[in-house]
Design an enzyme around this catalytic site. Structure first.
Site, PDB file in Angstrom:
ATOM      1  N   ARG A 225     -16.824  -6.754  85.019  1.00  0.00           N
ATOM      2  CA  ARG A 225     -18.256  -6.155  85.340  1.00  0.00           C
ATOM      3  C   ARG A 225     -18.850  -6.952  86.808  1.00  0.00           C
ATOM      4  NH1 ARG A 225     -21.427  -6.122  79.539  1.00  0.00           N
ATOM      5  NH2 ARG A 225     -20.345  -4.142  78.943  1.00  0.00           N
TER       6      ARG A 225
ATOM      7  N   LYS B 235     -21.950  -3.212  64.438  1.00  0.00           N
ATOM      8  CA  LYS B 235     -23.361  -3.186  64.199  1.00  0.00           C
ATOM      9  C   LYS B 235     -23.623  -1.883  63.373  1.00  0.00           C
ATOM     10  CE  LYS B 235     -23.291  -5.117  68.968  1.00  0.00           C
ATOM     11  NZ  LYS B 235     -23.204  -4.763  70.358  1.00  0.00           N
TER      12      LYS B 235
ATOM     13  N   GLY C 251     -18.506  -2.441  74.487  1.00  0.00           N
ATOM     14  CA  GLY C 251     -17.757  -3.608  75.179  1.00  0.00           C
ATOM     15  C   GLY C 251     -16.728  -3.877  74.296  1.00  0.00           C
TER      16      GLY C 251
ATOM     17  N   GLY D  97     -24.718   0.687  72.809  1.00  0.00           N
ATOM     18  CA  GLY D  97     -25.963   1.172  72.265  1.00  0.00           C
ATOM     19  C   GLY D  97     -26.576   1.994  73.243  1.00  0.00           C
TER      20      GLY D  97
HETATM   21  P1  ADP Z   1     -18.807  -2.106  70.754  1.00  0.00           P
HETATM   22  O1  ADP Z   1     -18.889  -3.417  71.338  1.00  0.00           O
HETATM   23  O2  ADP Z   1     -17.443  -1.716  71.233  1.00  0.00           O
HETATM   24  O3  ADP Z   1     -19.991  -1.331  70.554  1.00  0.00           O
HETATM   25  P2  ADP Z   1     -19.399  -3.324  68.087  1.00  0.00           P
HETATM   26  O4  ADP Z   1     -19.959  -4.392  68.925  1.00  0.00           O
HETATM   27  O5  ADP Z   1     -20.296  -2.611  67.303  1.00  0.00           O
HETATM   28  O6  ADP Z   1     -18.589  -2.297  68.961  1.00  0.00           O
HETATM   29  O7  ADP Z   1     -18.023  -3.743  67.069  1.00  0.00           O
HETATM   30  C1  ADP Z   1     -17.156  -4.349  67.428  1.00  0.00           C
HETATM   31  C2  ADP Z   1     -16.529  -5.439  66.169  1.00  0.00           C
HETATM   32  O8  ADP Z   1     -16.412  -4.923  65.158  1.00  0.00           O
HETATM   33  C3  ADP Z   1     -15.347  -6.063  66.584  1.00  0.00           C
HETATM   34  O9  ADP Z   1     -15.325  -7.392  66.948  1.00  0.00           O
HETATM   35  C4  ADP Z   1     -14.684  -5.795  65.031  1.00  0.00           C
HETATM   36  O10 ADP Z   1     -13.912  -7.141  65.013  1.00  0.00           O
HETATM   37  C5  ADP Z   1     -15.432  -5.475  64.353  1.00  0.00           C
HETATM   38  N1  ADP Z   1     -15.096  -4.792  63.283  1.00  0.00           N
HETATM   39  C6  ADP Z   1     -14.512  -3.521  63.409  1.00  0.00           C
HETATM   40  N2  ADP Z   1     -14.194  -3.154  61.971  1.00  0.00           N
HETATM   41  C7  ADP Z   1     -14.694  -4.152  61.385  1.00  0.00           C
HETATM   42  C8  ADP Z   1     -14.631  -4.268  59.688  1.00  0.00           C
HETATM   43  N3  ADP Z   1     -13.968  -3.430  58.956  1.00  0.00           N
HETATM   44  N4  ADP Z   1     -14.846  -5.528  59.100  1.00  0.00           N
HETATM   45  C9  ADP Z   1     -15.421  -6.597  60.180  1.00  0.00           C
HETATM   46  N5  ADP Z   1     -15.590  -6.313  61.251  1.00  0.00           N
HETATM   47  C10 ADP Z   1     -15.062  -5.261  62.057  1.00  0.00           C
HETATM   48 MG    MG Z   2     -19.942  -5.411  70.914  1.00  0.00          MG
END
Ligand code: ADP
Ligand code: MG
Length: 369
Positions: A40, A177, A322, A345
């Site tokens: 980044r 999230k 991320g 988001g």
């Molecule tokens: P992004 O950063 O791509 O927007 P998020 O921050 O929403 O994604 O989610 C990423 C996290 O979700 C990862 O750390 C992963 O370990 C967690 N995750 C995915 N599936 C599950 C699950 N079934 N139970 C708990 N954590 C999960």
């Molecule tokens: Mg994330």
């Protein structure tokens, strides 16, 4: 459209505040953090050097993590300042914006402090452009402003995906999230043709279908909303098998019903293959949120299969978020998708609304008529 760097006029001798997204992954002990990935920081260089090449003095500002308005050494910008001065000598980086509570509350006094002595403002932080925070919406109220190159590119790619998608257009959603993301499904349904849902999110949907979900992530106050979505005409694909741990913490594969005490941590192999098929058959795919807890190799297979399908499909592919981007890179597929968005988001909200607070703020700046 948003104003571009060219719309700032002559920048020679001007002091420019650049809102960057230096919310980089860090590792190491709290009082001696090191940068785990400087992507980044390097990604901000096109905007920074466009300005410095033309004789501007650049001050960068970013948040890092969630220090919640308090000074906290764990979230200090010093390691990032050091890296930045190696690759962009002479460029200043302010301390973590979120050390001040005025950043998230959009306090006018904090905005005044930020723009003191500043002539021009550039927003290059797409990942924060959906927040009405001081550093995002404050400066364009009084300073000539523009989008940096990263922000501009995000708006072009996501704008095309939103306004003129090749169909079928599939959104693949997962991650942790849950409440943030369930909320946008309804609105996104006006843009996409179907949803593929894995990750922590899928368990609230499975609970809404009255399947037992054991101790998996769940958002009980969203169950009725999920029921409504499932009863509507929306096409929503959910996993049909689940991988996780049983009540003793041992790795286990389940059907769609989890026994008491079990926890779902990845989609199962059958679901992963089904999701990959849907991605292969789509003409546009937006993916946000890992399919499972991919940081643990036992629960990475679903995310890997989806990442591979993203790399192989002929569809136009965008990955946002991320952790999703990190997963894609970890599996070696990041070069094989069309666009990796720096915002999770922010990209969801942009697809939903076609605009973000940070973009409308730029359009309202005094240099834009
Ligand atoms: P992004 O950063 O791509 O927007 P998020 O921050 O929403 O994604 O989610 C990423 C996290 O979700 C990862 O750390 C992963 O370990 C967690 N995750 C995915 N599936 C599950 C699950 N079934 N139970 C708990 N954590 C999960
Ligand atoms: Mg994330």
């Amino acid at each position: 459209m948003v104003p571009q760097l060219e719309d700032l006029g002559d920048v020679h001798g001007k002091t420019v505040l650049v809102r960057t997204d230096f919310n980089v992954p860090m590792s190491g002990p709290d009082d001696a953090r090191v940068i785990a990935d400087d992507f980044r920081i390097r990604a901000a260089l096109p905007t920074i050097s466009w300005l410095t090449d033309r004789g501007a003095k650049v001050i960068c500002a970013s948040h890092l993590g969630r220090p919640n308005g308090k000074v906290n050494i764990k979230y200090s910008m010093v390691p990032i300042q050091n890296r930045l001065s190696e690759i962009a000598p002479g460029v200043v980086l302010l301390e973590n914006l979120r050390f001040s509570s005025g950043e998230e509350s959009n306090d006018p006094a904090f905005v005044a402090h930020l723009i003191n002595g500043v002539d021009l403002y550039v927003n290059d932080a797409f990942g924060a452009a959906h927040r009405s925070h001081a550093s995002i919406v404050g400066p364009p109220k009084s300073l000539p402003s523009a989008a940096g190159r990263l922000l501009q590119h995000e708006v072009e790619v996501l704008g095309e995906m939103r306004n003129n998608p090749k169909r079928p257009f599939v959104a693949v959603l997962g991650g942790a999230k849950v409440s943030d993301k369930i909320g946008v499904i309804d609105a996104l349904s006006k843009v996409v043709d179907s949803f593929v849902i894995g990750g922590g999110m899928c368990f609230t949907f499975l609970a809404a279908k009255s399947f037992p979900i054991g101790d998996s992530l769940c958002e009980p106050d969203q169950i009725s909303f999920c029921k409504k979505l499932l009863d509507s005409d929306l096409k929503i694909y959910l996993p049909e098998d689940i991988v996780g741990v049983d009540k003793d913490g041992n790795f286990a594969t389940f059907g769609v019903r989890l026994p008491n005490g079990a926890k779902g941590l990845d989609i199962g192999p059958g679901s992963a293959a089904a999701f990959a098929d849907i991605i292969m058959g789509a003409r546009s795919v937006f993916w946000n949120g890992p399919m499972g807890m991919f940081e643990d190799v036992r629960f990475a297979a679903g995310t890997r299969t989806v990442a591979q399908a993203m790399s192989e499909t002929k569809a136009f592919t965008v990955v946002g978020g991320g952790d999703s981007a990190a997963a894609l890179a970890q599996f070696g597929f990041e070069k094989d998708v069309d666009h990796v968005s720096t915002g999770g988001g922010a990209s969801l909200e942009f697809l939903e609304l076609g605009d973000l607070p940070g973009l409308s703020a730029l359009r309202g700046a005094p240099n834009v008529n």
